[in-house]
Design an enzyme around this catalytic site. Sequence first.
Site, PDB file in Angstrom:
ATOM      1  CG  ASP A 356      -2.142  -0.754   1.085  1.00  0.00           C
ATOM      2  OD1 ASP A 356      -2.433  -1.129  -0.060  1.00  0.00           O
ATOM      3  OD2 ASP A 356      -2.834  -0.971   2.100  1.00  0.00           O
ATOM      4  CE  LYS A 378      -7.196   0.096  -0.761  1.00  0.00           C
ATOM      5  NZ  LYS A 378      -7.598  -0.796   0.330  1.00  0.00           N
ATOM      6  CG  MET A 493      -8.819   7.724   6.171  1.00  0.00           C
ATOM      7  SD  MET A 493      -9.636   6.293   5.443  1.00  0.00           S
ATOM      8  CE  MET A 493     -10.347   5.546   6.884  1.00  0.00           C
TER       9      MET A 493
HETATM   10  N1  SAH Z   1      -4.493   0.863   8.940  1.00  0.00           N
HETATM   11  C1  SAH Z   1      -3.967   2.194   9.122  1.00  0.00           C
HETATM   12  C2  SAH Z   1      -4.959   3.261   8.805  1.00  0.00           C
HETATM   13  C3  SAH Z   1      -5.437   3.221   7.399  1.00  0.00           C
HETATM   14  S1  SAH Z   1      -6.562   4.536   7.020  1.00  0.00           S
HETATM   15  C4  SAH Z   1      -3.434   2.314  10.552  1.00  0.00           C
HETATM   16  O1  SAH Z   1      -3.720   1.479  11.388  1.00  0.00           O
HETATM   17  O2  SAH Z   1      -2.676   3.273  10.811  1.00  0.00           O
HETATM   18  C5  SAH Z   1      -5.475   5.777   6.448  1.00  0.00           C
HETATM   19  C6  SAH Z   1      -5.408   6.896   7.446  1.00  0.00           C
HETATM   20  O3  SAH Z   1      -4.510   6.540   8.485  1.00  0.00           O
HETATM   21  C7  SAH Z   1      -4.852   8.172   6.884  1.00  0.00           C
HETATM   22  O4  SAH Z   1      -5.824   8.915   6.214  1.00  0.00           O
HETATM   23  C8  SAH Z   1      -4.427   8.862   8.155  1.00  0.00           C
HETATM   24  O5  SAH Z   1      -5.543   9.378   8.823  1.00  0.00           O
HETATM   25  C9  SAH Z   1      -3.900   7.696   8.959  1.00  0.00           C
HETATM   26  N2  SAH Z   1      -2.449   7.529   8.847  1.00  0.00           N
HETATM   27  C10 SAH Z   1      -1.799   6.451   8.410  1.00  0.00           C
HETATM   28  N3  SAH Z   1      -0.472   6.627   8.483  1.00  0.00           N
HETATM   29  C11 SAH Z   1      -0.272   7.848   8.994  1.00  0.00           C
HETATM   30  C12 SAH Z   1       0.871   8.618   9.335  1.00  0.00           C
HETATM   31  N4  SAH Z   1       2.110   8.139   9.163  1.00  0.00           N
HETATM   32  N5  SAH Z   1       0.692   9.849   9.844  1.00  0.00           N
HETATM   33  C13 SAH Z   1      -0.535  10.336  10.055  1.00  0.00           C
HETATM   34  N6  SAH Z   1      -1.658   9.656   9.746  1.00  0.00           N
HETATM   35  C14 SAH Z   1      -1.534   8.435   9.228  1.00  0.00           C
END
Ligand code: SAH
Length: 571
Positions: A356, A378, A493
């Site tokens: 991803d 994505k 998100m």
């Molecule tokens: N499965 C992931 C989340 C997926 S949804 C998890 O557990 O972290 C994607 C969202 O995750 C993004 O829109 C943001 O809100 C958040 N996100 C993921 N990585 C991030 C990062 N390094 N810094 C800030 N937000 C992050």
Amino acid sequence: MTALVIVGHGTRSAAGVEQFVAFVERVRRRAAGTVGDVEGGFIELSRPPLTDAVGALVDRGHRSLVALPLVLTAAGHGKGDIPAALARERERHRGLSYVYGRPLGPHPLLHTALEQRVDAALAGDDRAGTWVALIGRGSTDPDANAEVAKVARLLWEGRGYAGVEPGFVSLAEPSVPAVLERLRRLGARRIVVAPYFLFAGVLPDRIVAQSAAFAAAHPDLDVRVADLIGDCDALADLVLERHAEARGGDIRMNCDTCAYRVLMPGFADKVGRPQTPHDHPDDPVGGHHHDHHAHDHGHGGHGPGGHDHRHGPGEHHERVPRPGQVAVVGGGPGPDDLITVRGRALLEAADVVVVDRLAPRGLLAGLRPGVEVVDAAKVPRGPSMGQDAINAALVAHARAGRRVVRLKGGDPYVFGRGHEEVQACAAAGVEVTVVPGVSSAVAAATLAGVPVTHRGVAHDVTVVSGHLPPGHAESLVDWAALGRARGTLVLLMAVDTVDKIAAVLVEHGRAPDTPVLAVQDAGHPDQRAVTARLDEIGAVSARERIAPPAVFVLGPVVDLRLPAEPPGPAH
Ligand code: SAH
């Protein structure tokens, strides 16, 4: 009461068997009071067979064992044959479990024992005029041979010998005659050949014979052969130390340079693969492998998969995926070093990685050559590979017999659609495993210096997806309830919806001055964090151009943020 089973590989030497049996008895004596029960057995060639040793322990009521391979270095026996034999025992006895300990060496006790054997051979002659040829068993496994070289070096350090050179009696170079010739050319006059072997056997006998032949051909040289390490208290204490480590879950297997994990010239085909059948072409009388079944003591021979490069249950090699298996791995919030150890081991063994956009992409640079990387980028609202296409790719690669890792950002099950992928694999009959990850839902706040909970400040954290704005027909979120709540709210998100969300929360009772933290690219070198009041976060976020991926953290915990940010990831 705890139980220990000491596992030997077996020998054709009657003296070797006698020493093993006496040694097990010595361990039993020295263990009195610390280990409840001790047995020993061989996986082939000699009696008693392992299956009798395990059977005796099971008969005495033991269901969980520590199993220790009685080997100096991890090679074919320690990595493949002994774990395979133990796995068969576990199948034979319902409810039996075991922890597999690590090989005996390297260990200072062994170096001291070697030093004493060399000194005994010197009988008072000076060390400075003495060269030592340390002779290991020799293996097709470069890591095992390298360990003999390491032991040679450690034996040299600080002990005053003229030098210590490694050699091998079988399968690896330099051979015994070759290392003796090397020492002769270096100007050695007196050489002690020190076998790095535990007990008597055909190969130690060969070391003696080859040394004698070399000495006969060079009457000007003084060549002596030291005793084997043998059945002694120091060795018994070392076994008990390895037992205690295994019981404590502290098994520091040396896998840094294992050819099954790390690319080595000439061994590319081994990385991430099960161990190939263990064969010693130069073993006497046809070799173990060929007459193995003739000496089978009822342990069933080598079943399929019996040579998997497993070190034991719970140990990381157990986590290497089998061909045709999919591992859905949470990679953490982005930096290379926030993935779990288990996830990383799976990634290193993968044939195909479906990755991803928000996964730790830096890790892709370290994949083995030839690994296929499928980009399932994505990007929010950007181009994306449909979920169906991803699921289909996972299933197709697995069915083609590849080891598939689905590398995702954060935790696979936090707004990650990971479970849809698991369901798709399961529906297709593909074996699938999930590895949790460090989720940005918690880690983004942590990395920006804000605790999502704090005693006396917030006793709840709610993680919410903001991808649908309040009022959206498909929204499953009770925004009014979140407005009434007082604890920490984490929004993922939500870059495009945070203004609408803030308005609804205020409308339903959250104080307009509730502090909000926005963290963008958490954990990355360009991590950014800004704070604002709840009724201003939409405007501030837009003005500061907060862009995905970003997390919003809302609630009184935000005021606890320390002025200085915690140190970022190590570079
Ligand atoms: N499965 C992931 C989340 C997926 S949804 C998890 O557990 O972290 C994607 C969202 O995750 C993004 O829109 C943001 O809100 C958040 N996100 C993921 N990585 C991030 C990062 N390094 N810094 C800030 N937000 C992050």
